[in-house]
Design a protein around this motif. Structure first.
Motif, mmCIF file in Angstrom:
data_model
loop_
_atom_site.group_PDB
_atom_site.id
_atom_site.type_symbol
_atom_site.label_atom_id
_atom_site.label_comp_id
_atom_site.label_asym_id
_atom_site.label_seq_id
_atom_site.Cartn_x
_atom_site.Cartn_y
_atom_site.Cartn_z
ATOM 1 N N SER A 94 0.731 -1.394 0.077
ATOM 2 C CA SER A 94 0.031 0.004 0.031
ATOM 3 C C SER A 94 0.913 1.084 -0.017
ATOM 4 N N GLU A 95 2.206 1.144 0.074
ATOM 5 C CA GLU A 95 3.067 2.399 0.338
ATOM 6 C C GLU A 95 3.435 2.787 -1.349
ATOM 7 N N LYS A 96 3.850 3.758 -1.327
ATOM 8 C CA LYS A 96 4.380 4.403 -2.821
ATOM 9 C C LYS A 96 5.426 3.445 -3.535
ATOM 10 N N LEU A 97 5.124 3.291 -4.534
ATOM 11 C CA LEU A 97 6.267 2.323 -5.405
ATOM 12 C C LEU A 97 7.605 3.196 -5.721
ATOM 13 N N THR A 117 -0.655 10.652 -11.107
ATOM 14 C CA THR A 117 0.921 10.611 -11.504
ATOM 15 C C THR A 117 1.829 9.828 -10.783
ATOM 16 N N GLU A 118 1.175 8.932 -9.740
ATOM 17 C CA GLU A 118 1.941 7.924 -8.811
ATOM 18 C C GLU A 118 1.823 6.685 -9.692
ATOM 19 N N ALA A 119 2.853 5.899 -9.384
ATOM 20 C CA ALA A 119 2.756 4.415 -9.987
ATOM 21 C C ALA A 119 1.855 3.469 -9.552
ATOM 22 N N SER A 120 1.111 2.739 -10.168
ATOM 23 C CA SER A 120 0.225 1.452 -9.625
ATOM 24 C C SER A 120 1.024 0.380 -9.888
ATOM 25 N N VAL A 121 1.916 0.145 -10.895
ATOM 26 C CA VAL A 121 2.767 -1.093 -10.864
ATOM 27 C C VAL A 121 3.994 -0.760 -11.669
ATOM 28 N N ILE A 122 4.988 -1.432 -11.429
ATOM 29 C CA ILE A 122 6.302 -1.466 -11.846
ATOM 30 C C ILE A 122 6.901 -2.778 -12.093
ATOM 31 N N ILE A 123 7.310 -2.804 -13.414
ATOM 32 C CA ILE A 123 7.813 -4.313 -13.707
ATOM 33 C C ILE A 123 9.062 -4.021 -14.225
ATOM 34 N N ALA A 124 10.112 -4.554 -13.812
ATOM 35 C CA ALA A 124 11.431 -4.540 -14.513
ATOM 36 C C ALA A 124 12.279 -6.127 -14.512
ATOM 37 N N ILE A 133 6.217 1.213 -16.321
ATOM 38 C CA ILE A 133 5.682 2.083 -15.047
ATOM 39 C C ILE A 133 4.252 2.514 -15.407
ATOM 40 N N GLY A 134 3.252 1.767 -14.704
ATOM 41 C CA GLY A 134 1.847 2.293 -14.975
ATOM 42 C C GLY A 134 1.609 3.193 -14.029
ATOM 43 N N THR A 135 1.004 4.442 -14.348
ATOM 44 C CA THR A 135 0.780 5.487 -13.585
ATOM 45 C C THR A 135 -0.802 5.679 -13.303
#
Length: 155
Positions: free
Chosen positions: A16-19, A97-104, A40-42
């Motif tokens: 639940s915290e900022k990614l 503008t914040e990320a909901s998903v980040i994939i690397a 990065i999905g925002t």
């Protein structure tokens, strides 16, 4: 770090915290790899002419983590040169503008990591039980992923 210590790893997190893009991208860095690809999905501020205030995500956490692990296994079968995979998804409120998903994904060359990242996000949206609620100025709407297999099976 010796090559034997650089075994392939999967980093899966629902929180639940900022990614953090830096945190996620650093997880997959490897001395054996010349490519790190990111998605990065925002949260955007509009949808079909409506002003979006924020998004809210809910998940069936244990099932979501299990499905994400399956995605990682599939990636390793399709692109054996992939070294590390990180898939982080935010739950709860996600402001504009914040990320909901980040994939690397890291791999020796860019083609594999770019293709693997695209596969990861598309498969996540289709199979992982994470639900999105869009909050507008005067209403809200639970969003159905058009790619989601259980939505398409009822039609």
């Amino acid at each position: 770090m010796g090559e034997s210590e650089d075994v392939p790893k999967d980093f899966i997190k629902l929180k639940s915290e900022k990614l953090s893009v830096d945190e996620v991208s650093e997880l997959v860095i490897s001395p054996n790899c010349g490519a790190v690809s990111l998605f990065i999905g925002t949260t955007r501020n509009n949808f079909e002419g409506k002003k979006v205030i924020h998004l809210e995500y809910e998940a069936y956490t244990s099932m979501a983590e299990m499905e994400i692990k399956k995605i990682c296994r599939d990636v390793r079968q399709k692109w054996p040169s992939v070294k590390h995979i990180a898939m982080h998804h935010r739950l709860g409120v996600v402001p504009i503008t914040e990320a909901s998903v980040i994939i690397a994904v890291s791999s020796p060359h860019r083609t594999e990591s770019l293709e693997a990242v695209m596969y990861c996000i598309n498969t996540l949206k289709a199979f992982v039980p994470i639900w999105k609620k869009e909050i507008y100025e005067d209403e809200y709407s639970w969003k159905e992923n058009k790619e989601c297999f259980w939505a398409n099976s009822e039609k």
